[in-house]
Design a protein around this motif. Structure first.
Motif, PDB file in Angstrom:
ATOM      1  N   ALA A   1       0.836  -1.211   0.000  1.00 26.85           N
ATOM      2  CA  ALA A   1       0.000   0.000   0.000  1.00 26.85           C
ATOM      3  C   ALA A   1       0.870   1.260   0.000  1.00 26.85           C
ATOM      4  O   ALA A   1       0.585   2.216  -0.715  1.00 26.85           O
ATOM      5  CB  ALA A   1      -0.945  -0.008   1.192  1.00 26.85           C
TER       6      ALA A   1
ATOM      7  N   SER B   1       1.238   4.042  -2.910  1.00 25.21           N
ATOM      8  CA  SER B   1       1.056   5.465  -2.577  1.00 25.21           C
ATOM      9  C   SER B   1       2.248   6.297  -3.032  1.00 25.21           C
ATOM     10  O   SER B   1       2.206   7.531  -2.964  1.00 25.21           O
ATOM     11  CB  SER B   1       0.895   5.620  -1.065  1.00 25.21           C
ATOM     12  OG  SER B   1      -0.146   4.811  -0.600  1.00 25.21           O
TER      13      SER B   1
ATOM     14  N   PHE C   1      -4.042   0.524  -8.787  1.00 22.93           N
ATOM     15  CA  PHE C   1      -2.973   1.314  -8.159  1.00 22.93           C
ATOM     16  C   PHE C   1      -1.604   0.661  -8.265  1.00 22.93           C
ATOM     17  O   PHE C   1      -0.602   1.311  -7.969  1.00 22.93           O
ATOM     18  CB  PHE C   1      -3.285   1.528  -6.676  1.00 22.93           C
ATOM     19  CG  PHE C   1      -4.262   2.621  -6.388  1.00 22.93           C
ATOM     20  CD1 PHE C   1      -4.097   3.895  -6.938  1.00 22.93           C
ATOM     21  CD2 PHE C   1      -5.352   2.402  -5.546  1.00 22.93           C
ATOM     22  CE1 PHE C   1      -5.001   4.915  -6.647  1.00 22.93           C
ATOM     23  CE2 PHE C   1      -6.249   3.413  -5.258  1.00 22.93           C
ATOM     24  CZ  PHE C   1      -6.078   4.671  -5.812  1.00 22.93           C
TER      25      PHE C   1
ATOM     26  N   THR D   1      -4.080   2.343   0.207  1.00 22.87           N
ATOM     27  CA  THR D   1      -3.351   3.279  -0.652  1.00 22.87           C
ATOM     28  C   THR D   1      -3.984   4.668  -0.599  1.00 22.87           C
ATOM     29  O   THR D   1      -3.282   5.680  -0.445  1.00 22.87           O
ATOM     30  CB  THR D   1      -3.338   2.753  -2.102  1.00 22.87           C
ATOM     31  OG1 THR D   1      -2.689   1.473  -2.114  1.00 22.87           O
ATOM     32  CG2 THR D   1      -2.619   3.709  -3.039  1.00 22.87           C
TER      33      THR D   1
ATOM     34  N   ASN E   1      -2.275   8.079   0.830  1.00 25.40           N
ATOM     35  CA  ASN E   1      -2.058   9.184  -0.106  1.00 25.40           C
ATOM     36  C   ASN E   1      -3.319   9.408  -0.912  1.00 25.40           C
ATOM     37  O   ASN E   1      -3.586   8.685  -1.876  1.00 25.40           O
ATOM     38  CB  ASN E   1      -0.885   8.863  -1.045  1.00 25.40           C
ATOM     39  CG  ASN E   1      -0.612   9.998  -2.023  1.00 25.40           C
ATOM     40  OD1 ASN E   1      -1.309  11.020  -2.013  1.00 25.40           O
ATOM     41  ND2 ASN E   1       0.396   9.823  -2.874  1.00 25.40           N
TER      42      ASN E   1
ATOM     43  N   ALA F   1      -2.987   9.492  -4.605  1.00 29.26           N
ATOM     44  CA  ALA F   1      -2.251   8.405  -5.278  1.00 29.26           C
ATOM     45  C   ALA F   1      -2.745   8.251  -6.706  1.00 29.26           C
ATOM     46  O   ALA F   1      -3.948   8.154  -6.957  1.00 29.26           O
ATOM     47  CB  ALA F   1      -2.434   7.099  -4.509  1.00 29.26           C
ATOM     48  N   PRO F   2      -1.787   8.248  -7.673  1.00 28.21           N
ATOM     49  CA  PRO F   2      -2.186   8.145  -9.083  1.00 28.21           C
ATOM     50  C   PRO F   2      -2.466   6.684  -9.465  1.00 28.21           C
ATOM     51  O   PRO F   2      -1.922   5.763  -8.860  1.00 28.21           O
ATOM     52  CB  PRO F   2      -0.953   8.646  -9.824  1.00 28.21           C
ATOM     53  CG  PRO F   2       0.189   8.295  -8.932  1.00 28.21           C
ATOM     54  CD  PRO F   2      -0.333   8.339  -7.512  1.00 28.21           C
TER      55      PRO F   2
END
Lengths: 232, 232, 232, 232
Positions: free
Chosen positions: A104, A108, D115, D201, D205, D208-209
């Motif tokens: 995770a 991130s 992610f 995630t 953040n 997070a992209p």
């Protein structure tokens, strides 16, 4: 008997620790064990469930990534292991997992801040997060490039792989290493525990400060300094 | 047979509870058991995995922190235990862990607010968090100073160690104690459960109020007051 | 043999389910089993660890809360059970736990919103949260008043205890019930699972809408309506 | 012996994996195993606890949803399975669970963003979330319509069920499938792991992209492309 039996056995035992420590689901992880004199390492075969593993199934690969012995295809991450063994001469074992909290943080794309002594007992820096590779590296020999991505990040950040035995690869997951495969597995479990605590710390206090330098220094020296007094 | 056999046995059994209760990873914790008549305590040896422990491996230390009997080096936290035994005469056992939620609160440098009766059944105050030590204390005899850091914080906050049998050390992790090592271990598990519930409570309602005084008083007296009616 | 043996056995078995389902730490929970013809219930003794329980240790209490048979003191929550049995004639079993997520919602003093079909398969309302008692009730016979606090809240909200077999007591923890002790234990596990899912749902989407009425109705009728078609 | 014995056995074994993998509480899940030549599937009976299951208790149903063999009532979700088998000819197994994190995302009515590589090793798209049905569909043959709701969403989003072997049904829970029941169960566990990591995630953040396209492509091809090199 194979002259590589001792590292096959060591790699087998270390791999079997991963599900026991709750660090892998199915086959999402692998451990390798190196013999530096022989210039090879033993690594988990690709996609084989942990319950079906045996020392004999481990694959022997040299530091150029060429398979030397073994009937099965080695882990898809083998080239990453090979690159790290080749360039970091003090490493005897490497672990890759997709452990929940470590992954995770990697997703991130953040380093794990050093918030407490659990972290400082093991390393004095934030756990680094290497950025995702650029597209050219990805399109090339991906796992081979992953090794360089890790090394380049350590060089850019001035990190010493002897002191910082773990990294997150951005968008991907953790890698850890150590003098032995056992130590590398230990580091994977430490990373996961520290990753969970750091996550919770920020949830509880979004202004939580990093550990101050004097405490970082003290705790690390308890375990690692010349006057270390932890352990036997 | 050692005249300390009874506290070695008690310390061994209490230490073995920690992994069973999910409170430690690897060797990240320790329990001691005191005999006040003999003026000593038995404590886990440093860095020895729980599965390798036995009563014989426990180390006997006096309340000045001097090792009296044992082949192994005692826990690196031994001086903290010694200081607390020396100054708090009613304590028979001490536990230190890096349990996940308790450590996250310690890293957040926040007391754990009393949000419900699970907490109030055990203590009427927030679980205190001693601030990180100043640099001078850290550079000195660190574990020895950790004991004073805890005691100073209790003095400053007007807390009674007979009533509040647990503390977080800021940036570090929890310590708990009790009349017996068994009770100290019990308190460690309670702290961890309460720490997780308090974390979740704030996530669910960031305006969650502390428990009101009448309920704090009632629940604590159920278990601890002169008219207590919990247990046999 | 006691003429209450059957409910002692039932209460014993139901109590032993609580640690197995991960709903209790130490002694933080209790189950009772009623015999409506005899006008009594069997309940866990207070503060006895689950591993030391046996059917013979269960305590027999009548619906006024008077102990009828048994050498041990009954659970400190006995009066709450007695009040509910007395006033809600269709209940055959009651459970009280401090399960992690259920207790966190209770401490947050919020009802658990009905977000999905897992919830709707069991009840068509939010899981109610009775407010903390006023100080006068607390200072009186606390556990006795807890029973009335639950019943008053059901009356005020127009809830039917035959349809909604669970409640959170604000700042405290969950109670559940059912036609049998087994069903009451089942409801405790359902409440905990639903409580965790609802917590996560709000974390993932803080604008998550409640389940729409047509889906609530459909799922509940699958299991409970006159044309139910779930189960055998 | 039933001519369906092989799929009864396969369905039984796959169902028993669900509690082992931590994907179900009580009876909140079901697996079916199809024989395309015979035009039928074996499915778990409704509401029967996993510990009471046996191959003989599996129910045989055809792709119109008509029970062909078996003494027990089939899973309440049987019509959903039948619809998917009928319209998606390459599927050999289907799983439905209310696993914790997958269900929380479904209740949040959000797709699970891609992610990281754990996700990309299995599918190149976000895990889709079909919207809740409109009231007319719900009031009709609900489980039958659930199958269409899933298929309509795949059609609307241009998704291929051969590539994306999982879906969240909004407000409800996950369904997964695969060429075999074993693969469908595997996909359920993957979905749950990916759902937990994606949740964490975003907590770590909130900016997070999503994984970039080049990495999505690379990881998927490692396992699934014409030049795949994962596994044996």
């Amino acid at each position: 008997m194979s002259k590589y039996q001792h590292i096959k056995q060591a790699a087998y035992e270390a791999n079997m620790q991963l599900p026991k420590l709750g660090l892998v689901l199915f086959t999402f992880g692998n451990v390798s064990a190196a013999d530096r004199d022989l210039g090879v390492f033993a690594i988990k075969p690709s996609g084989v469930p942990y319950e079906d593993l045996s020392p004999e199934k481990m694959v022997i690969v040299d530091f150029e990534g060429v398979t030397i012995e073994g009937d099965l295809r080695p882990s898809s991450d083998t080239q990453t292991h090979a690159v790290l063994y080749k360039h970091w001469p003090n490493i005897g074992g490497i672990v890759h997992t997709h452990s929940t909290y470590g992954t995770a943080w990697a997703q991130s794309q953040r380093c794990i801040p050093i918030f407490g002594t659990t972290h400082a007992d093991h390393l004095t820096a934030d756990i680094p997060c290497a950025p995702p590779m650029d597209d050219k590296m990805i399109e090339g020999d991906y796992e081979y490039q992953t090794g360089f991505q890790i090394m380049d990040h350590f060089a850019a950040e001035g990190l010493d792989y002897n002191e910082v035995e773990m990294v997150l690869v951005g968008n991907h997951a953790p890698f850890t290493w150590g003098k032995t495969p056992h130590k590398a597995v230990y580091n994977s479990a430490v990373l996961e525990a520290v990753a969970q605590m750091a996550y919770l710390t920020e949830q509880i206090n979004d202004q939580a400060p990093r550990l101050k330098d004097s405490l970082i220094k003290k705790h690390f020296e308890r375990k690692h300094g010349p006057n270390s007094y932890y352990g036997q």
